[in-house]
Design an enzyme around this catalytic site. Sequence first.
Site, PDB file in Angstrom:
ATOM      1  N   GLU A 134      -9.282  -5.296  -4.468  1.00  0.00           N
ATOM      2  CA  GLU A 134      -8.668  -4.407  -3.477  1.00  0.00           C
ATOM      3  C   GLU A 134      -9.692  -3.610  -2.667  1.00  0.00           C
ATOM      4  O   GLU A 134      -9.644  -3.558  -1.441  1.00  0.00           O
ATOM      5  CB  GLU A 134      -7.727  -3.428  -4.183  1.00  0.00           C
ATOM      6  CG  GLU A 134      -6.534  -4.066  -4.865  1.00  0.00           C
ATOM      7  CD  GLU A 134      -5.316  -4.172  -3.981  1.00  0.00           C
ATOM      8  OE1 GLU A 134      -5.439  -3.954  -2.761  1.00  0.00           O
ATOM      9  OE2 GLU A 134      -4.237  -4.481  -4.513  1.00  0.00           O
TER      10      GLU A 134
ATOM     11  N   SER B  50       0.827  -1.198   0.000  1.00  0.00           N
ATOM     12  CA  SER B  50       0.000   0.000   0.000  1.00  0.00           C
ATOM     13  C   SER B  50       0.866   1.254   0.000  1.00  0.00           C
ATOM     14  O   SER B  50       1.667   1.448  -0.917  1.00  0.00           O
ATOM     15  CB  SER B  50      -0.973  -0.057   1.175  1.00  0.00           C
ATOM     16  OG  SER B  50      -2.008   0.885   1.031  1.00  0.00           O
TER      17      SER B  50
ATOM     18  N   HIS C 132      -7.801  -5.613  -0.263  1.00  0.00           N
ATOM     19  CA  HIS C 132      -6.620  -4.837   0.081  1.00  0.00           C
ATOM     20  C   HIS C 132      -6.130  -5.210   1.476  1.00  0.00           C
ATOM     21  O   HIS C 132      -6.902  -5.290   2.421  1.00  0.00           O
ATOM     22  CB  HIS C 132      -6.959  -3.341   0.043  1.00  0.00           C
ATOM     23  CG  HIS C 132      -5.776  -2.457   0.228  1.00  0.00           C
ATOM     24  ND1 HIS C 132      -4.761  -2.377  -0.688  1.00  0.00           N
ATOM     25  CD2 HIS C 132      -5.433  -1.604   1.245  1.00  0.00           C
ATOM     26  CE1 HIS C 132      -3.851  -1.512  -0.268  1.00  0.00           C
ATOM     27  NE2 HIS C 132      -4.228  -1.033   0.902  1.00  0.00           N
TER      28      HIS C 132
END
Length: 510
Positions: free
Chosen positions: A320, A192, A416
């Site tokens: 995600e 990320s 995610h």
Amino acid sequence: MPVIETPHPEVRTIAGVVRGRTEAGLAVFRGIPYAEPPLGEARFQAPRPVRHWDGVREAYAFGPPAPQDANMGGRSGGDFFKGTGDDWLTVNVWTPAPDPAARRPVMVWIHGGAYKHGLSGSPGYDAQHIARDGDVVFVSLNYRLGIEGFARIDGAPANRGLLDQVAALEWVRDNITAFGGDPGQVTVLGDSAGAGSIAALMVMPSAAGLFQRAVGQSLPGTFLSDALARDVATAIAAEAGLRPTAEELSGVDPRELPAVGHALTSKMRQYEDRWGSFARTLSLFSPVVDGEVLPVTPWQGLARGAGRDVELIIGHNRDEWRTFFLFGNLFGKITEEQATEALRHFGPGEDGERAYREAFPDASAEDLFELVQTDWLFRMPALHLAEAQVAGGGRAYLYELAWQSPGQGGLLRACHGLDGPLLFGTYDAHLGPVAIGPEHTAEARVLTSQIRTAWTSFATSGAPGWPAYDSQHRLTQVFDTKPSVTAYPEETSRRLWQNHTFEAIPLMTL
């Protein structure tokens, strides 16, 4: 001579001697400062070299996290993110043996957290399994976050959080041999915001030569123009009745300052006429293309050859944005109107809504809402970064995590943050308990073996186990219970975005 294992191994760094602990066959050192605390005259400035200390410094405990906003989607991190002390800029080392002759590959982890929260001492980043299984030296680090690290304020360099990361990598270069690592064989990896940081580092002049390989997991595509970043900083400072200067913001306690940013986060939509789609994101902070610290976007820089000497693994998870459904309690609540808004704001080109609806005719409102934001924020930035790296003469390997996580009745899918507990094998931390659950760890271990083996093999030899990416075949490693190598699996989205250029997000003209 063989290295004798002791309960409290000691290593001499440039700044002084540190004493760690032997844990399950590894020597572990926590909370080693790589720069001075950024307070007083050093506040909002580039990191300064750590002062030498006399005697032996105990390196038993993780350093305190940088002051931060511990709220995400209304979920508070509580005391876990607070800590005590001012030594925010520290590194941690897991090594099979602190033997200078060992010259093991080095892996340096940069944590994520929307550039505003996170810490290397999280239980989810316990690196013992990676260091032991991969026979590597593993390093993790803290860096400045939020306003302290990324707000574009007068009287301060831009991207201070990135400059902290450069300082930590310089510490690795200068000290890691004593811990058994090879400073000429360093792989940076992160997820990320950590992946976004790594993409920035690949095109930053100050980071050149500090690492030879890079792994970016779920790269976010948000990089800010200097004008937009300054406008955001002005709005942040106004929340505290201040101007966006280092002098005025230094009058606010660093532990109180994150609350100022958090207060504005809930009002971001009010600035949509100036900030565009950025006003619909979940964080006020991203790297700033300021022209000096970060001269260009990663896509531009890599396409021009800035990263041709760094081998790159880049990839994303298939679903995600579903994590943010969880944070926002949005499952089953997305209307056609909300889907239309998302398609218009995040779809490519002026007719993104029509393009998505025609390309995915059977998709529900919820599916379209999630799909376009997954593509805009994560999937397409990663794909285009691989293409830029190859265009610039470098080598890139592309992957997708496709495993449909069984937790929450399968609602989260390959969401995610799922890659973190899978890589580290920390299924009881971060999203592990929610997305995986204790009854599914056997299946998760299959994915852990795939990902960890690929990453450590890459760090050791440059070969993750599948062919490099090229624009003709687009071969992609798909991580699943039955892994495969195939042409890029999200072909419909790829075609929708093939003519899009990822640029620094501009300040909208009024």
